[in-house]
Design a protein around this motif. Sequence first.
Motif, PDB file in Angstrom:
ATOM      1  N   ILE A   1       0.838  -1.187   0.000  1.00 49.60           N
ATOM      2  CA  ILE A   1       0.000   0.000   0.000  1.00 49.60           C
ATOM      3  C   ILE A   1       0.879   1.245   0.000  1.00 49.60           C
ATOM      4  N   GLU A   2       0.382   2.295  -0.663  1.00 47.35           N
ATOM      5  CA  GLU A   2       1.028   3.606  -0.595  1.00 47.35           C
ATOM      6  C   GLU A   2       0.112   4.542   0.186  1.00 47.35           C
ATOM      7  N   ALA A   3       0.660   5.195   1.191  1.00 48.40           N
ATOM      8  CA  ALA A   3      -0.131   6.072   2.047  1.00 48.40           C
ATOM      9  C   ALA A   3      -0.008   7.519   1.596  1.00 48.40           C
ATOM     10  N   TRP A   4      -1.120   8.211   1.591  1.00 45.14           N
ATOM     11  CA  TRP A   4      -1.165   9.644   1.313  1.00 45.14           C
ATOM     12  C   TRP A   4      -0.964  10.377   2.640  1.00 45.14           C
ATOM     13  N   THR A   5      -0.035  11.336   2.668  1.00 43.34           N
ATOM     14  CA  THR A   5       0.306  11.991   3.935  1.00 43.34           C
ATOM     15  C   THR A   5      -0.331  13.373   4.093  1.00 43.34           C
TER      16      THR A   5
ATOM     17  N   SER B   1       5.322   2.758   0.355  1.00 44.82           N
ATOM     18  CA  SER B   1       5.683   4.145   0.072  1.00 44.82           C
ATOM     19  C   SER B   1       4.702   5.107   0.722  1.00 44.82           C
ATOM     20  N   VAL B   2       5.167   6.346   0.868  1.00 40.53           N
ATOM     21  CA  VAL B   2       4.287   7.426   1.294  1.00 40.53           C
ATOM     22  C   VAL B   2       4.397   8.548   0.266  1.00 40.53           C
ATOM     23  N   HIS B   3       3.286   9.227   0.044  1.00 38.54           N
ATOM     24  CA  HIS B   3       3.233  10.296  -0.954  1.00 38.54           C
ATOM     25  C   HIS B   3       3.095  11.622  -0.226  1.00 38.54           C
ATOM     26  N   LEU B   4       4.065  12.518  -0.437  1.00 36.70           N
ATOM     27  CA  LEU B   4       3.996  13.830   0.185  1.00 36.70           C
ATOM     28  C   LEU B   4       2.975  14.703  -0.540  1.00 36.70           C
TER      29      LEU B   4
ATOM     30  N   MET C   1       2.321  -0.980  -8.392  1.00 33.25           N
ATOM     31  CA  MET C   1       1.528  -0.098  -7.527  1.00 33.25           C
ATOM     32  C   MET C   1       0.481   0.675  -8.331  1.00 33.25           C
ATOM     33  N   TYR C   2      -0.780   0.315  -8.151  1.00 33.59           N
ATOM     34  CA  TYR C   2      -1.866   0.977  -8.858  1.00 33.59           C
ATOM     35  C   TYR C   2      -2.199   2.319  -8.220  1.00 33.59           C
ATOM     36  N   GLU C   3      -2.327   3.342  -9.066  1.00 33.54           N
ATOM     37  CA  GLU C   3      -2.843   4.631  -8.610  1.00 33.54           C
ATOM     38  C   GLU C   3      -4.153   4.895  -9.368  1.00 33.54           C
TER      39      GLU C   3
END
Length: 304
Positions: A54-58, A89-92, A266-268
């Motif tokens: 999972i990629e987290a939105w910050t 991952s995390v997305h700034l 990683m799907y967006e």
Amino acid sequence: MKNALKFLPLLLFLPLLASGQKRLNEVGAVYGAIRSMTPEAYKEAHDKYGIRWIEAWTGNLTGGTEEQYDAWIERFNNAMKGSGLKLWSVHLPFTRKAPNDLSDDRPEWREATFKNWIEILDRATRLGKFRVVVVHPSSEARISDEERPRRLENLREMLLRFIPLVKERYNAAVEDLPRGCLGNSSSDFEWLVANVPDIKICYDTNHLLGEESHAFAERFAPYIANIHVSDYDGVDERHWMPGRGIVEWPKVIDILMRSGYDGPFMYEVTPRNDPRGSVEYMRQTTDSLFTRYALYKKQRAGEK
């Protein structure tokens, strides 16, 4: 039965595709693709639909109070606990409403962005271990040819401070962007990789509007530390499920395989962009894309 046997050689070939880069055939998703941030939904995404990362939105870790940050972190960690999902991952954030642009012409805005992002990453450590920090080279902007060199230099100066602070723990991956933003072309990234040591790239497959998506991937494959998977029409970003647009997926996968990329698929994509943009369809879509890739490889081998 005949039809099933017809594709058996291709299906048997699929496990071999991931032998060098195991994670490439593991499916990841931005957290907005999961129906809710609850233990039940996260476990369903893993157990029923085959999501692994999972990629987290910050954006929830800035612009609020410490109590609000604590509450969101607790919700996220409770959803992750026991789900089987792992944080990749995390997305700034990149909104223009707050300092989120290292390329801005205002020195005070760049400094505020730097401070904001470091504080966000400090809070994000409480989400657990992750490997990649995704950053936008600019907020949404129409940057002219005349100002682009200056904005690239602004970005370079700030990345030379930002990357050394985080590189011991994370890869700082600069994402390619669409429209008039910074980082909307190979030429911008040619300059960045030549002038910013240790830079990595988050390759968004649906952001390149002036060139073919796979051509960008080929050019910068050694720098790719993360991917955002979605499709588009070449007119604007769409964040559709793969297969609906113009991305040549066998070529993209081939480039990632040959380059040694070892991150997840990683799907967006979210239901807001595509009715099928949920975790329910991501594993089966990935299997279909890799089957197409196997056929592509077989055809190419036959041409030699």
